[in-house]
Design an enzyme around this catalytic site. Structure first.
Site, mmCIF file in Angstrom:
data_model
loop_
_atom_site.group_PDB
_atom_site.id
_atom_site.type_symbol
_atom_site.label_atom_id
_atom_site.label_comp_id
_atom_site.label_asym_id
_atom_site.label_seq_id
_atom_site.Cartn_x
_atom_site.Cartn_y
_atom_site.Cartn_z
ATOM 1 N N SER A 34 -0.375 2.769 3.093
ATOM 2 C CA SER A 34 -0.038 1.122 3.198
ATOM 3 C C SER A 34 -1.332 0.747 3.426
ATOM 4 C CB SER A 34 1.083 0.713 4.271
ATOM 5 O OG SER A 34 0.467 0.432 5.308
ATOM 6 N N LYS A 35 -1.535 -0.298 3.236
ATOM 7 C CA LYS A 35 -2.259 -1.729 2.827
ATOM 8 C C LYS A 35 -2.894 -1.742 4.240
ATOM 9 C CE LYS A 35 -1.098 -5.717 0.600
ATOM 10 N NZ LYS A 35 0.417 -6.844 1.121
ATOM 11 N N ARG A 36 -2.512 -1.781 5.932
ATOM 12 C CA ARG A 36 -2.756 -1.524 6.933
ATOM 13 C C ARG A 36 -4.278 -0.734 6.742
ATOM 14 N NH1 ARG A 36 -1.259 2.368 10.946
ATOM 15 N NH2 ARG A 36 0.186 2.908 9.440
#
Ligand code: GLU
Length: 469
Positions: free
Chosen positions: A237-239
């Site tokens: 994910s973006k994380r």
């Protein structure tokens, strides 16, 4: 083997991300490897979540990555008569029925899942023989016994008990097909031979196979790709610093670096890391795709990006960096000049954004000097050295790297100073920094006049330091 036909079928409910591009690339590679056909299909039947801007963005990302398609883009919303035709066939052969039960809402599904049950349709209308009406959906009469299995090209044999499957809706009351049905109709009518997609689709596959069987058709081969994970092994994910494909472009990645990176994620060919496009096409095969997930590693992507930046011919690299120069205040740069500049930067930049930043001094005044650099090297003590370099540079018959080399070597010998004490003030004068491409390269590219102008400015700056003391 008959003609290989693969497809990439994104839903335009968001941007194209790494996972989608990974799937698209594997489908593209298999099609190219077998001299087959790569189809692009936009699965836009989710009317609430699909957006036209995402269609545009996906197509742009595919072009940017160089994943050209041979057919399409087909749009499911343009194919309603085809779905209706297949519905009629299934109704006619007794494999589908009309159903007027209200659609199971999200709450009921959640409640079933909370009870540890799969949310399943209870089969209320299965044997009622209802006629069509304004609120009737069409459901599939799923076989209630037996096993549905396939030999996955990546995962190996997979089997599902048919009891686990319920009578899924094929066509909603509003006439729009559901995902599982539309995919079967499309893959069948488009002659798709290999369905290569993320392993999150495995639970859909038995539902699709039973529809093929009801239509008397042979299912395509299925290959379910491992998903991509972040370094902590959680879903990417973006994380984890994962971005949309267009965001990688905007951050200065080269499309082919991304392609090479994604190709190696979950697939290997010995220890080779760097592949030309043709090598990828020649070597790529599903039997070397791993079953385990690939872990996204931005450092490796950056490494590949710098590799391809170094490999790129200068005029091409100049063109590639041009849009990024605008970000540092340089518009419409002279391409011939830029083509001389970029080779001096490509070994030092991991992205085009970094390269544009590093190119700034070649076009614009290097001031303000980096504070520490100026403090250390543009002090009053450096004035005589700068003056000496300027005087000798003026007298040089021709400014070449060879001549500059001799100029500085002679100065070192005559003054007994160290090279760094002579070179660093000049470097700061020209670039504003203590680290830059080779000084002689910089002087030859800036040219005698501009170099002398910058040295003069630096002398004035250094002298002011003197009067201030
Ligand atoms: N439209 C589906 C998705 O975006 C792909 C379905 C498939 O490949 O069968 O996940």
């Amino acid at each position: 083997m008959s003609e290989v036909r693969t497809r990439f079928s994104p839903s335009p409910t968001g941007s194209l991300h790494l996972g989608g591009a990974h799937t698209a690339l594997f489908n593209w590679l298999i099609a190219r490897h077998f001299h087959g056909t790569f189809i692009l299909r936009i699965e836009d039947t989710d009317r609430e979540r699909s957006q036209e801007r995402f269609v545009d963005e996906i197509l742009e990302a595919m072009h940017w990555l160089g994943l050209e398609w041979d057919e399409g883009p087909y749009r499911q919303m343009d194919r309603m008569p085809v779905y209706q035709d297949y519905i009629n066939r299934l109704l006619a052969n007794g494999s589908a029925y009309y159903c007027n039960c209200p659609p199971q809402d999200a709450k009921a599904r959640q409640a079933a899942m909370a009870r540890g049950e799969k949310p399943k349709y209870d089969g209320h209308c299965r044997d009622l023989n209802l006629p069509p009406g304004p609120d009737t959906a069409v459901r599939f009469k799923t076989p209630q016994t037996g096993v549905t299995h396939w030999d996955d090209e990546i995962k190996g044999p997979i089997a599902f008990d048919n009891q686990e499957l319920d009578d899924l809706v094929l066509l909603r009351a509003d006439g729009i097909p559901t995902y599982n049905f539309a995919v079967v109709v499309d893959d069948l009518s488009m002659g798709v031979t290999h369905v290569i997609r993320g392993e999150d689709h495995i639970p859909n596959t038995p539902r699709q196979i039973v529809i093929y069987e009801a239509l008397g058709a042979t299912p395509p081969r299925f290959a379910h790709m491992p998903l991509m994970l972040g370094k902590d092994r959680a879903k990417l994910s973006k994380r984890h610093g994962a971005l949309s494909i267009m965001a990688y472009r905007d951050q200065g990645f080269l499309p082919y670096a991304l392609v090479n990176y994604l190709a190696r994620l979950g697939w290997s060919h010995g220890d080779q890391e760097i592949f030309s496009r043709q090598e990828l096409i020649d070597y790529f095969a599903l039997d070397h795709v791993t079953k385990s997930p690939g872990v996204f590693d931005i450092e490796k992507l950056l490494w590949l990006n710098s590799h391809y930046l170094k490999e790129m011919p200068a005029p091409e690299l100049a063109r590639a960096v041009t849009p990024f120069l605008a970000g540092v205040g340089i518009t419409d740069p002279d391409q011939d000049y830029l083509a001389k500049v970029v080779p001096t930067l490509s070994a030092r930049s991991k992205t085009l954004v970094e390269m544009a930043e590093a190119a700034r001094f070649y076009f614009l005044d290097p001031r303000p000097y980096e504070a520490k650099a100026a403090q250390k090297f543009l002090s009053p003590a450096s004035v005589p050295h700068l003056q000496e370099v300027a005087a000798r540079l003026k007298a040089l018959p021709e400014v070449s790297e060879e001549a500059l080399n001799q100029l500085f070597a002679a100065l070192v010998q005559e003054t007994g100073l160290k090279m760094v004490n002579l070179a660093q003030p000049v470097r700061v004068a020209l670039t504003g920094k203590t680290a830059s491409p080779g000084l002689f390269e910089v002087i030859s590219i800036l040219g005698r006049e501009e170099t002398l102008r910058r040295i003069e400015t630096a002398i004035e700056y250094a002298e002011q330091g003197k009067s201030a003391q």
